[in-house]
Design an enzyme around this catalytic site. Structure first.
Site, PDB file in Angstrom:
ATOM      1  N   GLU A 169       0.955  -2.046  -0.154  1.00  0.00           N
ATOM      2  CA  GLU A 169      -0.376  -0.350   0.278  1.00  0.00           C
ATOM      3  C   GLU A 169       0.627   1.023  -0.114  1.00  0.00           C
ATOM      4  OE1 GLU A 169      -3.136  -0.332   3.382  1.00  0.00           O
ATOM      5  OE2 GLU A 169      -3.295  -2.596   2.620  1.00  0.00           O
ATOM      6  N   ASN A 210       2.235  -5.387  -2.898  1.00  0.00           N
ATOM      7  CA  ASN A 210       0.565  -5.459  -2.369  1.00  0.00           C
ATOM      8  C   ASN A 210       0.413  -3.915  -2.338  1.00  0.00           C
ATOM      9  OD1 ASN A 210      -0.962  -7.675  -2.246  1.00  0.00           O
ATOM     10  ND2 ASN A 210      -1.039  -7.210  -0.532  1.00  0.00           N
ATOM     11  N   HIS A 246      -9.725  -6.509  -1.889  1.00  0.00           N
ATOM     12  CA  HIS A 246     -11.318  -6.064  -0.744  1.00  0.00           C
ATOM     13  C   HIS A 246     -12.651  -5.628  -1.516  1.00  0.00           C
ATOM     14  CE1 HIS A 246      -8.585  -7.465   2.341  1.00  0.00           C
ATOM     15  NE2 HIS A 246      -7.816  -6.406   2.151  1.00  0.00           N
ATOM     16  N   GLU A 275      -5.849 -10.959  -1.290  1.00  0.00           N
ATOM     17  CA  GLU A 275      -5.857 -10.863   0.459  1.00  0.00           C
ATOM     18  C   GLU A 275      -7.849 -10.922  -0.402  1.00  0.00           C
ATOM     19  OE1 GLU A 275      -4.635  -7.692   2.682  1.00  0.00           O
ATOM     20  OE2 GLU A 275      -2.992  -7.767   1.672  1.00  0.00           O
ATOM     21  N   ASP A 277     -11.988 -10.925  -0.378  1.00  0.00           N
ATOM     22  CA  ASP A 277     -13.105 -11.369   0.735  1.00  0.00           C
ATOM     23  C   ASP A 277     -14.274 -10.309  -0.069  1.00  0.00           C
ATOM     24  OD1 ASP A 277     -11.832  -9.349   3.433  1.00  0.00           O
ATOM     25  OD2 ASP A 277     -12.456  -8.475   1.292  1.00  0.00           O
TER      26      ASP A 277
HETATM   27  O1  G3I Z   1      -2.928  -8.121  18.867  1.00  0.00           O
HETATM   28  C1  G3I Z   1      -4.071  -6.793  19.606  1.00  0.00           C
HETATM   29  C2  G3I Z   1      -4.659  -7.419  20.401  1.00  0.00           C
HETATM   30  O2  G3I Z   1      -3.598  -7.962  22.007  1.00  0.00           O
HETATM   31  C3  G3I Z   1      -5.183  -6.710  21.385  1.00  0.00           C
HETATM   32  O3  G3I Z   1      -6.636  -7.048  22.313  1.00  0.00           O
HETATM   33  C4  G3I Z   1      -6.741  -6.380  20.641  1.00  0.00           C
HETATM   34  C5  G3I Z   1      -7.830  -5.176  20.621  1.00  0.00           C
HETATM   35  O4  G3I Z   1      -7.654  -3.430  20.171  1.00  0.00           O
HETATM   36  O5  G3I Z   1      -5.450  -5.749  19.405  1.00  0.00           O
HETATM   37  C6  G3I Z   1      -5.340  -6.908  18.831  1.00  0.00           C
HETATM   38  O6  G3I Z   1      -4.310  -6.594  17.828  1.00  0.00           O
HETATM   39  C7  G3I Z   1      -5.489  -6.461  16.692  1.00  0.00           C
HETATM   40  C8  G3I Z   1      -4.320  -7.024  15.328  1.00  0.00           C
HETATM   41  O7  G3I Z   1      -5.402  -7.254  14.376  1.00  0.00           O
HETATM   42  C9  G3I Z   1      -4.552  -8.494  15.831  1.00  0.00           C
HETATM   43  O8  G3I Z   1      -5.471  -8.975  15.653  1.00  0.00           O
HETATM   44  C10 G3I Z   1      -5.714  -4.546  16.075  1.00  0.00           C
HETATM   45  O9  G3I Z   1      -5.882  -3.828  16.969  1.00  0.00           O
HETATM   46  C11 G3I Z   1      -6.171  -4.710  13.958  1.00  0.00           C
HETATM   47  O10 G3I Z   1      -6.635  -3.163  14.209  1.00  0.00           O
HETATM   48  C12 G3I Z   1      -5.796  -5.263  13.580  1.00  0.00           C
HETATM   49  O11 G3I Z   1      -6.507  -5.618  12.303  1.00  0.00           O
HETATM   50  C13 G3I Z   1      -5.487  -6.558  11.113  1.00  0.00           C
HETATM   51  C14 G3I Z   1      -5.632  -4.659  10.253  1.00  0.00           C
HETATM   52  O12 G3I Z   1      -5.007  -5.489   9.165  1.00  0.00           O
HETATM   53  C15 G3I Z   1      -4.680  -3.432  10.544  1.00  0.00           C
HETATM   54  O13 G3I Z   1      -4.773  -2.401   9.590  1.00  0.00           O
HETATM   55  C16 G3I Z   1      -6.591  -7.219  10.339  1.00  0.00           C
HETATM   56  O14 G3I Z   1      -6.743  -8.361  11.195  1.00  0.00           O
HETATM   57  C17 G3I Z   1      -6.076  -7.724   9.490  1.00  0.00           C
HETATM   58  O15 G3I Z   1      -6.783  -8.404   8.470  1.00  0.00           O
HETATM   59  C18 G3I Z   1      -6.193  -6.462   8.279  1.00  0.00           C
HETATM   60  O16 G3I Z   1      -5.016  -7.201   7.509  1.00  0.00           O
HETATM   61  C19 G3I Z   1      -4.893  -5.905   6.268  1.00  0.00           C
HETATM   62  C20 G3I Z   1      -3.952  -6.165   5.091  1.00  0.00           C
HETATM   63  O17 G3I Z   1      -2.518  -6.868   6.375  1.00  0.00           O
HETATM   64  C21 G3I Z   1      -2.898  -5.575   4.295  1.00  0.00           C
HETATM   65  N1  G3I Z   1      -4.437  -5.185   3.835  1.00  0.00           N
HETATM   66  C22 G3I Z   1      -5.354  -4.147   4.255  1.00  0.00           C
HETATM   67  C23 G3I Z   1      -5.748  -5.912   5.872  1.00  0.00           C
HETATM   68  C24 G3I Z   1      -6.846  -5.488   5.981  1.00  0.00           C
HETATM   69  O18 G3I Z   1      -7.272  -4.228   6.506  1.00  0.00           O
END
Ligand code: G3I
Length: 356
Positions: A169, A210, A246, A275, A277
């Site tokens: 990105e 990507n 997405h 990715e 969905d």
């Molecule tokens: O690990 C912490 C945990 O300790 C905490 O309790 C919890 C509550 O705040 O947060 C957890 O971290 C989260 C992390 O996912 C792991 O679950 C973050 O808050 C959350 O923001 C993060 O979201 C991820 C997101 O990227 C962040 O931008 C999504 O799971 C993930 O599917 C998403 O994936 C991205 C790709 O990497 C890049 N392309 C877009 C895609 C969707 O945004």
């Protein structure tokens, strides 16, 4: 440090490691023959690797999640476990256990691994962003930190990861380079640097750029093409373009996606759906599921129509662990399997899809 073990599971339907044959021309991307029984068989039939992002907590805790993941997919991506905040939460302190668990499970189940992602503006460790913000990390030191990160992570998984999302990105939706800490503090040359550092750490891994909305956003497509051409002109190693995919059924399907893929593969790159969905505004209805199936089917048909598109990865395979509800209020149901891991019409549409 050994990864926390993931319980060994029954062998998947097919034990063949990476069943996708080497050359798509040697595979049946045609329509004849019975419907494959699962995505592994579809992979073998089409030469396309079917992958999924992996939620490592579910991988460890949910037997039914592991069973479907390892039965269906020949390719996996760590959804979060390989991101910088996950692997180096404190400077110089590496926590590889979650990433190792994804890689070990893949090894046991004949799956290839996509590394996601070396350089991004999100999910960076706080010590890094704070240090840059308060000036305690200079631009010179930041470049060394970035080089050490890329070198350390790619070296660790050398020979175990097929392809890396080296940069993720880096272009904004208006077509400008995204103003990240990397661009602001290191200048546009950081992109060539990280590709070269990754290649030096692993001479064989495929190196990708990507992004999302590359399926339709002309400004973003044109800038990304220009980046690729500039890297190639400078003989910087780059192997592939990742289309995140997405989508949402409340928006049109990106009907020119296959032609966009060709604009990149004509430059000699691989293409991958990285990715995929297809979300929807809830509640779920049979009509929305039918439209979702059409979008998944069209995306696979687009990939199959481009010989250099050899990967079709979904961003999580079950609605039980999709990122969508937490990011899009009132939306969800974006995956191939529902919360109870029952296959949805979109899954069956993929199995029924062959070369258009
Ligand atoms: O690990 C912490 C945990 O300790 C905490 O309790 C919890 C509550 O705040 O947060 C957890 O971290 C989260 C992390 O996912 C792991 O679950 C973050 O808050 C959350 O923001 C993060 O979201 C991820 C997101 O990227 C962040 O931008 C999504 O799971 C993930 O599917 C998403 O994936 C991205 C790709 O990497 C890049 N392309 C877009 C895609 C969707 O945004």
């Amino acid at each position: 440090m050994l990864a926390a073990p993931v319980p060994a599971l029954a062998a998947p339907a097919s034990n063949a490691a990476d069943p996708a044959p080497a050359d798509p021309a040697q595979t049946d991307r045609g329509s004849h023959g019975r419907t494959p029984r699962d995505l592994r068989e579809l992979a073998h039939k089409t030469g396309v690797r079917f992958g999924s992002a992996v939620d490592v907590a579910a991988l460890r805790a949910e037997r039914d999640y592991r069973t479907v993941l390892n039965r269906e997919f020949t390719h996996v991506t760590a959804e979060n476990a390989m991101k910088w905040e996950s692997v180096e939460p404190q400077r110089g302190v590496f926590t590889w256990a979650d990433a190792d668990a994804v890689v070990e499970n893949a090894r046991r189940n004949g799956q290839k691994v996509r590394g996601h992602t070396l350089v991004w503006h999100n999910q960076l460790p706080a010590w890094l962003t704070t240090g840059v913000e308060n000036g305690t990390i200079s631009d010179t030191e930041l470049r060394k930190i970035l080089r050490d990160h890329v070198t350390t992570q790619v070296s660790r998984y050398r020979g175990k990861i097929r392809a890396w999302d080296v940069v993720n990105e880096v272009v904004d939706d208006d077509g400008a380079m995204r103003q990240t800490i990397w661009l602001t503090h290191l200048g546009p040359g950081y992109i060539a640097d990280v590709f070269r550092w990754a290649r030096k750490a692993d001479p064989h891994v495929k190196l990708y750029i990507n992004d999302y909305n590359l399926e339709w956003n002309t400004a973003k497509i044109d800038t990304t093409l220009a980046i690729v051409k500039d890297l190639q002109a400078k003989r910087v190693p780059i192997d592939g373009i990742g289309f995140q995919g997405h989508l949402g059924i409340q928006y049109d399907y990106p009907g020119d996606w296959a032609n966009v893929m060709r604009r990149f593969t004509d430059l000699g790159l691989e293409a991958a759906v990285t990715e995929m969905d297809v979300r929807m505004i809830l509640p779920v209805t049979p009509e929305k599921l039918a439209t979702q199936a059409d979008y998944y089917g069209r995306a696979l048909s687009d990939c199959l129509s481009v010989p250099a598109c050899r990967e079709f990865t979904v961003w999580g395979f079950t609605d039980r662990h999709s990122w969508v509800p937490g990011w899009f209020d009132g939306e969800g149901a974006a995956c191939l399997f529902d919360e109870s891991l029952a296959p949805k019409p979109a899954y069956r549409r993929l199995l029924a899809t062959s070369r258009p």
